[in-house]
Motif scaffolding. Structure first.
Motif, PDB file in Angstrom:
ATOM      1  N   CYS A  35       4.879 -14.233   1.579  1.00  0.00           N
ATOM      2  CA  CYS A  35       3.740 -14.751   2.360  1.00  0.00           C
ATOM      3  C   CYS A  35       2.594 -13.746   2.387  1.00  0.00           C
ATOM      4  CB  CYS A  35       4.177 -15.082   3.787  1.00  0.00           C
ATOM      5  SG  CYS A  35       5.300 -16.467   3.919  1.00  0.00           S
ATOM      6  N   PRO A  36       2.005 -13.420   1.260  1.00  0.00           N
ATOM      7  CA  PRO A  36       0.900 -12.455   1.252  1.00  0.00           C
ATOM      8  C   PRO A  36      -0.446 -13.158   1.412  1.00  0.00           C
ATOM      9  CG  PRO A  36       1.517 -12.949  -0.993  1.00  0.00           C
ATOM     10  CD  PRO A  36       2.379 -13.828  -0.104  1.00  0.00           C
ATOM     11  N   SER A  61      -5.913  -6.544   4.387  1.00  0.00           N
ATOM     12  CA  SER A  61      -6.659  -5.327   4.718  1.00  0.00           C
ATOM     13  C   SER A  61      -7.222  -5.367   6.134  1.00  0.00           C
ATOM     14  CB  SER A  61      -7.810  -5.131   3.729  1.00  0.00           C
ATOM     15  OG  SER A  61      -7.335  -4.906   2.433  1.00  0.00           O
ATOM     16  N   ARG A  62      -7.449  -6.558   6.671  1.00  0.00           N
ATOM     17  CA  ARG A  62      -8.093  -6.649   7.979  1.00  0.00           C
ATOM     18  C   ARG A  62      -7.285  -5.931   9.057  1.00  0.00           C
ATOM     19  NH1 ARG A  62      -7.230 -12.720  10.384  1.00  0.00           N
ATOM     20  NH2 ARG A  62      -8.911 -11.972  11.727  1.00  0.00           N
ATOM     21  N   TYR A  63      -5.960  -5.894   8.927  1.00  0.00           N
ATOM     22  CA  TYR A  63      -5.139  -5.229   9.933  1.00  0.00           C
ATOM     23  C   TYR A  63      -5.114  -3.717   9.724  1.00  0.00           C
ATOM     24  CZ  TYR A  63      -3.707 -10.082  10.028  1.00  0.00           C
ATOM     25  OH  TYR A  63      -3.716 -11.450  10.049  1.00  0.00           O
ATOM     26  N   GLU A  64      -5.134  -3.299   8.456  1.00  0.00           N
ATOM     27  CA  GLU A  64      -5.152  -1.858   8.180  1.00  0.00           C
ATOM     28  C   GLU A  64      -6.452  -1.211   8.653  1.00  0.00           C
ATOM     29  OE1 GLU A  64      -2.239  -1.008   4.487  1.00  0.00           O
ATOM     30  OE2 GLU A  64      -4.284  -1.563   3.952  1.00  0.00           O
ATOM     31  N   ALA A  65      -7.483  -2.018   8.861  1.00  0.00           N
ATOM     32  CA  ALA A  65      -8.748  -1.472   9.347  1.00  0.00           C
ATOM     33  C   ALA A  65      -8.624  -0.885  10.746  1.00  0.00           C
ATOM     34  CB  ALA A  65      -9.824  -2.561   9.333  1.00  0.00           C
ATOM     35  N   ASP A  91       1.145  -3.094   8.575  1.00  0.00           N
ATOM     36  CA  ASP A  91       2.060  -3.930   7.807  1.00  0.00           C
ATOM     37  C   ASP A  91       3.517  -3.548   8.005  1.00  0.00           C
ATOM     38  OD1 ASP A  91       1.758  -1.496   6.518  1.00  0.00           O
ATOM     39  OD2 ASP A  91       1.916  -2.348   4.508  1.00  0.00           O
ATOM     40  N   ARG A  92       3.779  -2.457   8.687  1.00  0.00           N
ATOM     41  CA  ARG A  92       5.153  -1.998   8.877  1.00  0.00           C
ATOM     42  C   ARG A  92       5.733  -2.422  10.223  1.00  0.00           C
ATOM     43  NH1 ARG A  92       6.213   1.517   4.763  1.00  0.00           N
ATOM     44  NH2 ARG A  92       4.380   2.306   3.678  1.00  0.00           N
ATOM     45  N   PHE A  93       4.916  -2.993  11.066  1.00  0.00           N
ATOM     46  CA  PHE A  93       5.375  -3.438  12.373  1.00  0.00           C
ATOM     47  C   PHE A  93       5.902  -4.869  12.265  1.00  0.00           C
ATOM     48  CE2 PHE A  93       1.653  -0.675  13.924  1.00  0.00           C
ATOM     49  CZ  PHE A  93       2.418   0.475  13.832  1.00  0.00           C
ATOM     50  N   GLY A  94       6.804  -5.214  13.140  1.00  0.00           N
ATOM     51  CA  GLY A  94       7.278  -6.584  13.214  1.00  0.00           C
ATOM     52  C   GLY A  94       6.425  -7.380  14.184  1.00  0.00           C
ATOM     53  N   TRP A  95       7.100  -8.125  15.049  1.00  0.00           N
ATOM     54  CA  TRP A  95       6.393  -8.955  16.017  1.00  0.00           C
ATOM     55  C   TRP A  95       5.971  -8.166  17.248  1.00  0.00           C
ATOM     56  CZ3 TRP A  95       4.568 -13.779  15.444  1.00  0.00           C
ATOM     57  CH2 TRP A  95       5.040 -14.519  14.368  1.00  0.00           C
ATOM     58  N   GLU A  96       6.247  -6.858  17.272  1.00  0.00           N
ATOM     59  CA  GLU A  96       5.823  -6.060  18.415  1.00  0.00           C
ATOM     60  C   GLU A  96       4.296  -5.995  18.461  1.00  0.00           C
ATOM     61  OE1 GLU A  96       7.705  -3.261  15.861  1.00  0.00           O
ATOM     62  OE2 GLU A  96       8.298  -5.376  15.750  1.00  0.00           O
ATOM     63  N   ASN A  97       3.767  -5.976  19.658  1.00  0.00           N
ATOM     64  CA  ASN A  97       2.313  -5.913  19.819  1.00  0.00           C
ATOM     65  C   ASN A  97       1.865  -4.463  19.673  1.00  0.00           C
ATOM     66  OD1 ASN A  97       2.347  -8.643  20.264  1.00  0.00           O
ATOM     67  ND2 ASN A  97       2.380  -8.475  22.476  1.00  0.00           N
ATOM     68  N   LEU A 135     -11.194 -12.356  21.116  1.00  0.00           N
ATOM     69  CA  LEU A 135      -9.756 -12.333  21.346  1.00  0.00           C
ATOM     70  C   LEU A 135      -9.048 -11.344  20.428  1.00  0.00           C
ATOM     71  CD1 LEU A 135     -10.427 -14.856  23.027  1.00  0.00           C
ATOM     72  CD2 LEU A 135      -8.174 -15.719  22.358  1.00  0.00           C
ATOM     73  N   ASP A 136      -7.992 -10.782  20.972  1.00  0.00           N
ATOM     74  CA  ASP A 136      -7.211  -9.780  20.252  1.00  0.00           C
ATOM     75  C   ASP A 136      -6.134 -10.423  19.384  1.00  0.00           C
ATOM     76  OD1 ASP A 136      -8.526  -7.629  21.391  1.00  0.00           O
ATOM     77  OD2 ASP A 136      -7.078  -7.406  23.019  1.00  0.00           O
ATOM     78  N   VAL A 137      -5.935  -9.824  18.223  1.00  0.00           N
ATOM     79  CA  VAL A 137      -4.726 -10.003  17.430  1.00  0.00           C
ATOM     80  C   VAL A 137      -3.890  -8.760  17.669  1.00  0.00           C
ATOM     81  CG1 VAL A 137      -3.792 -10.221  15.106  1.00  0.00           C
ATOM     82  CG2 VAL A 137      -5.952 -11.348  15.687  1.00  0.00           C
ATOM     83  N   THR A 138      -2.629  -8.936  18.081  1.00  0.00           N
ATOM     84  CA  THR A 138      -1.825  -7.771  18.451  1.00  0.00           C
ATOM     85  C   THR A 138      -0.711  -7.468  17.459  1.00  0.00           C
ATOM     86  OG1 THR A 138      -0.363  -9.107  19.860  1.00  0.00           O
ATOM     87  CG2 THR A 138      -2.313  -8.139  20.890  1.00  0.00           C
ATOM     88  N   ASN A 139      -0.482  -8.341  16.489  1.00  0.00           N
ATOM     89  CA  ASN A 139       0.374  -8.011  15.345  1.00  0.00           C
ATOM     90  C   ASN A 139      -0.031  -8.915  14.194  1.00  0.00           C
ATOM     91  OD1 ASN A 139       2.283 -10.428  15.148  1.00  0.00           O
ATOM     92  ND2 ASN A 139       2.599  -9.826  17.282  1.00  0.00           N
ATOM     93  N   GLN A 140       0.335  -8.525  12.986  1.00  0.00           N
ATOM     94  CA  GLN A 140      -0.180  -9.237  11.812  1.00  0.00           C
ATOM     95  C   GLN A 140       0.396 -10.633  11.664  1.00  0.00           C
ATOM     96  OE1 GLN A 140       0.903  -7.771   7.957  1.00  0.00           O
ATOM     97  NE2 GLN A 140       3.026  -7.386   8.487  1.00  0.00           N
ATOM     98  N   TYR A 141       1.474 -10.932  12.383  1.00  0.00           N
ATOM     99  CA  TYR A 141       2.116 -12.228  12.197  1.00  0.00           C
ATOM    100  C   TYR A 141       1.517 -13.327  13.062  1.00  0.00           C
ATOM    101  CZ  TYR A 141       5.693  -9.613   9.709  1.00  0.00           C
ATOM    102  OH  TYR A 141       6.347  -8.814   8.818  1.00  0.00           O
ATOM    103  N   GLU A 142       0.946 -12.999  14.214  1.00  0.00           N
ATOM    104  CA  GLU A 142       0.559 -14.045  15.150  1.00  0.00           C
ATOM    105  C   GLU A 142      -0.672 -14.831  14.706  1.00  0.00           C
ATOM    106  OE1 GLU A 142       0.128 -12.002  18.848  1.00  0.00           O
ATOM    107  OE2 GLU A 142      -2.003 -11.619  18.562  1.00  0.00           O
TER     108      GLU A 142
END
Length: 731
Positions: free
Chosen positions: A578-579, A432-436, A442-448, A418-425
């Motif tokens: 919330c880090p 670091s897992r998202y920067e990979a 880390d600069r995006f909001g809730w946008e996918n 399954l996909d994670v489409t933004n760091q918040y969901e």
């Protein structure tokens, strides 16, 4: 019962959707409730203060010399003037009432005349010109409140002074210092020679900017050595709901006594848990207090089922990411309607396309977010304690719709991952897992804006598909869900397991390569039958390594050797609220303790001492200075010192499960639904008494003494054994 009494806490609530739990209070030691309260997601404040004036209207601003908190009330002592001492009892007796009860004692040798004024100052722009009106026993204020999404709602505040007030007044004013200081109010300026308020309302003016003051007054005469008492309360009701009937308003008798009776009734319906570890025993009751504090009742706004909010402040609404925690905890409350209500709160409100709302607000379902969560595991856990095929059949269509939405929108390539489409969901931002997969994640909001095949969300999907394969109404449909589960299981084992690293890993769907970022969620597959003996060496190499995850207070959300690791809550040089790049999150630890317990029971019983260490440090961490008498529950903690995120201000945050861990791993109570029960306590080396647990309608009592356990079912002996040896009891 272990006492929860302490002097460093102030939260008040009764599980009716209203809490007075200001994260950063400025006035909690002054009379009344001047710091903000929350009705679901709506911040309301100030509510009121109490001033004590002499015949000329002079009133000081008293500060409490001492305060004592219990789950039912807050007890404060004041010295109001020479010879006049006071005790205030704050409580939440129910029906969304906050009450302040007072006892005044004249210790002087002369008669004292005291004017008591209960008053509030509210932003004038939220009150219409007719927004304050007198009542036979008080005043009513109708105002609007606005949440963080700028959604407004109207509420009624009904103030009562008992015994009945003598005078009242309401005035509109340009801004002044909005503090609980009587000398700043229009009441002080307009104080008549005989004392009191003027029984008038002046809410005109050329605009509504400024403040609206509303107050009630009564005069008391107290003889030398004598005492008197009074109560001030405010009832908060959404304007869309009727005010509760007078007989339910706790008007007769003491509000604090009513609040204590409510807490005692709640406590008496719960199982009792006592053991040789004082931190475990204290936390058992503290967690039940927190669940009740953050409960919302059926019938409030659009909450048609009893549920639980994630926490205080802005988190005082049901949130899907923490619902799996609440379902696991409340299943032990001996009332199956509560954990099922937690689940129905979200399943009954799926979006038209089958997606799930991330939050269920008091009065709307607009602009909600989305969180991945372990719905399959939570539902199965609830049914294990309260088995009911009819309930599973009832929720199946909604669960299947949600699973179908996940497949359509989060597994578009049919990979089983399954996909994670933004760091918040994921509920886990700044890692670091998202920067990979995107250096700007880390600069995006809730946008996918990103795509990451996540280990955690894939495990959640696997458990969801497994559940559906077990409860689907037809063989053909069950086979389809089994096929989905097998595809996801194979993906976890073949695509997400990195044999060279010895660890499960997220996958970059653009390249098909594993990211190899070491995060605590990479251990989530150990919750399931995905793992076998070939995966155990990697678990030991990483989880038990002090240079990665086995810190003094395990387990940090990111490995110590992660390039972004920071134990002090900083992300790229700035402290965040919330880090997830190095703090210890109780949410993650709840998963990992269960995962390690499964490994211990199925594969490596010799690792039991490590699990004992893990769970013991986990519970001990969630207290101030590791003092069992001062438990807490912050969002996250320091992996080396164990200090909680006090700077965040959010205590009693129900974002984990703890009592569930104590019952299943310390007491060893492992329910199997309609099949029966297994007892398998792990070697904590402590005596224990567990009484009054309901499993499949049966009353369970369990004791552990000197390494031997004894089980009773419905009052009769049902088996015994030694810690380390399991006992299987079929119904």
């Amino acid at each position: 019962m272990t006492s929860l009494t302490r002097t460093d806490k102030w939260y008040i609530g009764s599980g009716d959707g209203l809490v007075w739990a200001p994260p950063f209070p400025s006035w909690h030691d002054t009379p009344g409730f001047w710091d903000e309260a929350h009705l679901a997601q709506h911040r309301i404040g100030p509510l009121f203060t109490v001033s004590f004036a002499d015949a000329r209207g002079n009133a000081s601003l008293p500060r409490a010399s001492r305060s004592t908190w219990t789950p039912a009330s807050l007890h404060l002592r004041y010295r109001l003037s020479t010879g006049l001492q006071a005790v205030e009892l704050r409580s939440a007796p129910g029906d969304r009432i906050l009450a302040s009860e007072w006892s005044l004692r004249n210790r002087s040798r002369r008669r004292l005349v005291v004017h008591v004024i209960a008053w509030v100052a509210i932003d004038g722009e939220v009150i219409e010109d007719d927004g304050v009106e007198p009542l036979p026993e008080g005043i009513r204020v109708v105002r609007s409140v606005t949440d963080r999404k700028n959604r407004s709602a109207r509420i009624r505040l009904e103030y009562r002074l008992t015994p009945g007030h003598l005078t009242w007044a309401a005035y509109r004013s340009e801004h002044s210092g909005n503090a609980p200081d009587f000398t700043l109010t229009p009441f002080f300026d307009r104080w008549p020679s005989e004392g009191g308020l003027r029984d008038e309302r002046h809410l005109g003016g050329i605009d509504r900017r400024g403040l609206v003051y509303a107050g009630l007054h009564r005069r008391f005469v107290i003889g030398p050595g004598h005492s008197t008492g009074f109560r001030i309360s405010v009832q908060v009701t959404p304007a869309s709901l009727p005010v509760p009937r007078p007989e339910t308003r706790s008007q007769g008798g003491s509000s604090a006594r009513t609040a204590l009776q409510g807490w005692n009734r709640f406590r008496a319906a719960l199982p009792t848990f006592e053991c040789g570890n004082p931190a475990f025993t204290a936390y058992w009751w503290y967690r039940w207090y927190g669940l009740r504090l953050n409960a919302v009742p059926a019938g409030l706004g659009q909450y048609t089922h009893r549920s639980v909010c994630e926490g205080i402040g802005y988190f005082h609404q049901p949130i899907s990411y923490s619902a799996m925690c609440h379902a696991r905890e409340t299943r032990w409350a001996n009332d199956p309607a509560w954990p099922r209500g937690v689940i129905h709160t979200f399943l009954d409100r799926l979006k038209d396309d089958g997606g799930m709302h991330g939050r269920v607000y008091l009065d709307h379902l607009r602009e909600t977010d989305f969180y991945h969560a372990d719905w399959g595991g939570a539902i199965a856990d609830v049914d294990a304690v309260h088995p009911d095929p009819r309930w599973l059949a009832d929720i199946y269509p909604a669960v299947a719709r949600y699973a179908g939405w996940l497949q359509r929108t989060r597994d578009t390539d049919g990979s089983g991952m399954l996909d994670v489409t933004n760091q918040y969901e994921t509920g886990q931002e700044y890692m670091s897992r998202y920067e990979a997969v995107d250096p700007d994640a880390d600069r995006f909001g809730w946008e996918n804006r990103i795509r990451l095949k996540g280990v955690d969300v894939t495990v959640y999907a696997y458990r969801l598909f497994r559940l559906l394969a077990a409860i689907a109404p037809e063989d053909a449909v069950r086979r389809q869900w089994r096929s989905s589960a097998e595809r996801t299981r194979a993906a976890l084992r073949e695509r997400m397991w990195d044999p060279a690293l010895g660890m499960f890993s997220d996958v970059n769907p653009a390249s098909g390569e594993r990211t190899r970022v070491k995060a605590a969620v990479c251990f989530y597959p150990y919750l399931t039958d995905v793992v076998d003996a070939g995966h155990l060496e990697g678990l030991a190499r990483h989880l038990f390594n002090p240079e990665e995850f086995w810190t003094p207070f395990p387990v940090p959300s990111s490995s110590v050797d992660d390039p972004r690791f920071n134990p002090d809550a900083e992300w790229k040089g700035k402290r965040h609220v919330c880090p997830w790049n190095g703090r210890v999150w109780p949410m993650t630890n709840s998963h990992l303790i269960d995962a390690l317990a499964r490994v211990v029971r199925w594969h490596r019983p010799d690792w039991a001492p490590r699990l004992v260490h893990f769970l013991t440090r986990f519970v001990r961490m969630m207290s101030f200075d590791q003092d069992p008498a001062r438990p807490n529950c912050f969002e996250h903690y320091h992996p080396f010192t164990g200090r909680g995120s006090r700077y965040r201000g959010i205590d009693d945050y129900q974002h984990s499960w703890v009592n569930d861990l104590l019952l299943r791993h310390v007491a060893g109570l492992l329910p199997r639904g309609v099949e029966g029960l297994m007892i398998d306590p792990l070697p904590f080396g402590i005596d224990l008494a567990l009484r009054g647990v309901r499993v499949a309608g049966r009353k369970i009592d369990l004791t552990i003494r000197g390494g031997e356990y004894r089980l009773r079912i419905d009052g009769r002996g049902a088996g015994r054994g030694r810690v380390g040896n399991e006992l299987v009891v079929p119904w």
